[in-house]
Design a protein around this motif. Structure first.
Motif, PDB file in Angstrom:
ATOM      1  N   VAL A  29       0.864  -1.182   0.000  1.00  0.00           N
ATOM      2  CA  VAL A  29       0.000   0.000   0.000  1.00  0.00           C
ATOM      3  C   VAL A  29       0.897   1.227   0.000  1.00  0.00           C
ATOM      4  O   VAL A  29       1.741   1.385   0.887  1.00  0.00           O
ATOM      5  N   VAL A  30       0.725   2.062  -1.016  1.00  0.00           N
ATOM      6  CA  VAL A  30       1.476   3.304  -1.123  1.00  0.00           C
ATOM      7  C   VAL A  30       0.585   4.440  -0.636  1.00  0.00           C
ATOM      8  O   VAL A  30      -0.569   4.544  -1.053  1.00  0.00           O
ATOM      9  N   CYS A  31       1.117   5.273   0.268  1.00  0.00           N
ATOM     10  CA  CYS A  31       0.292   6.376   0.751  1.00  0.00           C
ATOM     11  C   CYS A  31       1.099   7.657   0.896  1.00  0.00           C
ATOM     12  O   CYS A  31       2.313   7.642   1.075  1.00  0.00           O
ATOM     13  N   TRP A  32       0.369   8.730   0.789  1.00  0.00           N
ATOM     14  CA  TRP A  32       0.885  10.067   1.055  1.00  0.00           C
ATOM     15  C   TRP A  32      -0.298  10.889   1.548  1.00  0.00           C
ATOM     16  O   TRP A  32      -1.235  11.167   0.797  1.00  0.00           O
ATOM     17  N   ASN A  33      -0.254  11.213   2.831  1.00  0.00           N
ATOM     18  CA  ASN A  33      -1.354  11.918   3.482  1.00  0.00           C
ATOM     19  C   ASN A  33      -2.659  11.129   3.323  1.00  0.00           C
ATOM     20  O   ASN A  33      -2.624   9.906   3.304  1.00  0.00           O
ATOM     21  N   ALA A  34      -3.801  11.782   3.270  1.00  0.00           N
ATOM     22  CA  ALA A  34      -5.106  11.108   3.135  1.00  0.00           C
ATOM     23  C   ALA A  34      -5.343  10.095   4.269  1.00  0.00           C
ATOM     24  O   ALA A  34      -5.681   8.942   4.031  1.00  0.00           O
ATOM     25  N   LEU A  35      -5.165  10.543   5.504  1.00  0.00           N
ATOM     26  CA  LEU A  35      -5.287   9.673   6.668  1.00  0.00           C
ATOM     27  C   LEU A  35      -6.603   8.911   6.703  1.00  0.00           C
ATOM     28  O   LEU A  35      -6.609   7.693   6.913  1.00  0.00           O
ATOM     29  N   GLU A  36      -7.729   9.557   6.500  1.00  0.00           N
ATOM     30  CA  GLU A  36      -9.021   8.870   6.595  1.00  0.00           C
ATOM     31  C   GLU A  36      -9.169   7.808   5.507  1.00  0.00           C
ATOM     32  O   GLU A  36      -9.695   6.721   5.763  1.00  0.00           O
ATOM     33  N   TYR A  37      -8.716   8.097   4.290  1.00  0.00           N
ATOM     34  CA  TYR A  37      -8.726   7.085   3.226  1.00  0.00           C
ATOM     35  C   TYR A  37      -7.832   5.901   3.613  1.00  0.00           C
ATOM     36  O   TYR A  37      -8.199   4.733   3.430  1.00  0.00           O
ATOM     37  N   THR A  38      -6.654   6.205   4.137  1.00  0.00           N
ATOM     38  CA  THR A  38      -5.716   5.148   4.522  1.00  0.00           C
ATOM     39  C   THR A  38      -6.320   4.255   5.587  1.00  0.00           C
ATOM     40  O   THR A  38      -6.242   3.020   5.490  1.00  0.00           O
ATOM     41  N   LYS A  39      -6.944   4.844   6.604  1.00  0.00           N
ATOM     42  CA  LYS A  39      -7.592   4.047   7.658  1.00  0.00           C
ATOM     43  C   LYS A  39      -8.669   3.140   7.067  1.00  0.00           C
ATOM     44  O   LYS A  39      -8.764   1.959   7.424  1.00  0.00           O
ATOM     45  N   THR A  40      -9.493   3.695   6.185  1.00  0.00           N
ATOM     46  CA  THR A  40     -10.577   2.909   5.569  1.00  0.00           C
ATOM     47  C   THR A  40     -10.014   1.771   4.738  1.00  0.00           C
ATOM     48  O   THR A  40     -10.516   0.643   4.789  1.00  0.00           O
ATOM     49  N   THR A  41      -8.972   2.041   3.982  1.00  0.00           N
ATOM     50  CA  THR A  41      -8.354   1.013   3.138  1.00  0.00           C
ATOM     51  C   THR A  41      -7.774  -0.112   3.980  1.00  0.00           C
ATOM     52  O   THR A  41      -8.019  -1.297   3.712  1.00  0.00           O
ATOM     53  N   ILE A  42      -7.006   0.231   5.012  1.00  0.00           N
ATOM     54  CA  ILE A  42      -6.376  -0.784   5.862  1.00  0.00           C
ATOM     55  C   ILE A  42      -7.442  -1.600   6.592  1.00  0.00           C
ATOM     56  O   ILE A  42      -7.348  -2.833   6.676  1.00  0.00           O
ATOM     57  N   ASP A  43      -8.462  -0.948   7.102  1.00  0.00           N
ATOM     58  CA  ASP A  43      -9.556  -1.653   7.783  1.00  0.00           C
ATOM     59  C   ASP A  43     -10.235  -2.636   6.821  1.00  0.00           C
ATOM     60  O   ASP A  43     -10.476  -3.796   7.169  1.00  0.00           O
ATOM     61  N   SER A  44     -10.527  -2.186   5.622  1.00  0.00           N
ATOM     62  CA  SER A  44     -11.157  -3.047   4.616  1.00  0.00           C
ATOM     63  C   SER A  44     -10.248  -4.217   4.261  1.00  0.00           C
ATOM     64  O   SER A  44     -10.697  -5.356   4.138  1.00  0.00           O
ATOM     65  N   LEU A  45      -8.977  -3.956   4.107  1.00  0.00           N
ATOM     66  CA  LEU A  45      -8.004  -5.009   3.787  1.00  0.00           C
ATOM     67  C   LEU A  45      -8.001  -6.077   4.875  1.00  0.00           C
ATOM     68  O   LEU A  45      -8.123  -7.269   4.588  1.00  0.00           O
ATOM     69  N   PHE A  46      -7.890  -5.664   6.124  1.00  0.00           N
ATOM     70  CA  PHE A  46      -7.831  -6.620   7.225  1.00  0.00           C
ATOM     71  C   PHE A  46      -9.121  -7.424   7.373  1.00  0.00           C
ATOM     72  O   PHE A  46      -9.085  -8.585   7.758  1.00  0.00           O
ATOM     73  N   LYS A  47     -10.252  -6.833   7.063  1.00  0.00           N
ATOM     74  CA  LYS A  47     -11.534  -7.540   7.186  1.00  0.00           C
ATOM     75  C   LYS A  47     -11.768  -8.541   6.061  1.00  0.00           C
ATOM     76  O   LYS A  47     -12.585  -9.454   6.210  1.00  0.00           O
ATOM     77  N   THR A  48     -11.101  -8.391   4.928  1.00  0.00           N
ATOM     78  CA  THR A  48     -11.438  -9.205   3.758  1.00  0.00           C
ATOM     79  C   THR A  48     -10.399 -10.245   3.381  1.00  0.00           C
ATOM     80  O   THR A  48     -10.687 -11.117   2.561  1.00  0.00           O
TER      81      THR A  48
END
Length: 146
Positions: A29-48
């Protein structure tokens, strides 16, 4: 919140055997800022993702709290190896992707799945992608299309 569908999946030559569980994929996962998007992405990844995987997160010098979030990130048990790269300077998307590929090679991952930090995943997505690559050794890479 608008989340995208950008990922690339590619095949490597080696695979690492972790006991009875064959870990095939390093999810980068590549990120730069966008904290809320990053949290949502990581949460979705871990759940699926239900089977063993590697996780590499490359942060390109975020300044919005993303780094603090990533430093405290608790990964699920099926994440058998977690790498966090915190770049001092923004090396760009391509540079971060290359860092992720290098970590995949070090891990011995057979596949690398490159993800942006604005994704939502569906149940079984990783299993499905791995099955597609396993089904035809002539497939070396595939990606979403816009």
């Amino acid at each position: 919140m608008r989340l995208g569908l950008i990922w690339t999946y590619c095949r490597h030559n080696t695979c690492k055997n972790m006991g009875e569980n064959l870990v095939k994929t390093n999810i980068v996962v590549v990120c730069w800022n966008a904290l809320e998007y990053t949290k949502t992405t990581i949460d979705s990844l871990f759940k699926t993702v239900k089977h063993p995987f590697y996780l590499t997160i490359i942060d390109n010098s975020s300044t919005d709290g993303t780094v603090k979030y990533l430093e405290k990130l608790k990964v699920p048990q099926n994440c058998v190896d977690f790498h966090l790269t915190l770049n001092k300077d923004n090396v760009g998307y391509g540079g971060a992707v290359n860092q992720g590929y290098e970590i995949s090679k070090q891990l011995g991952a057979e596949y690398t799945c490159i993800c942006n930090n604005d994704l939502l995943f569906e149940n079984g997505w990783l299993t499905h992608l791995e099955k597609v690559l396993i089904s035809d050794e002539n497939i070396g890479i595939f990606s979403t299309m816009r």
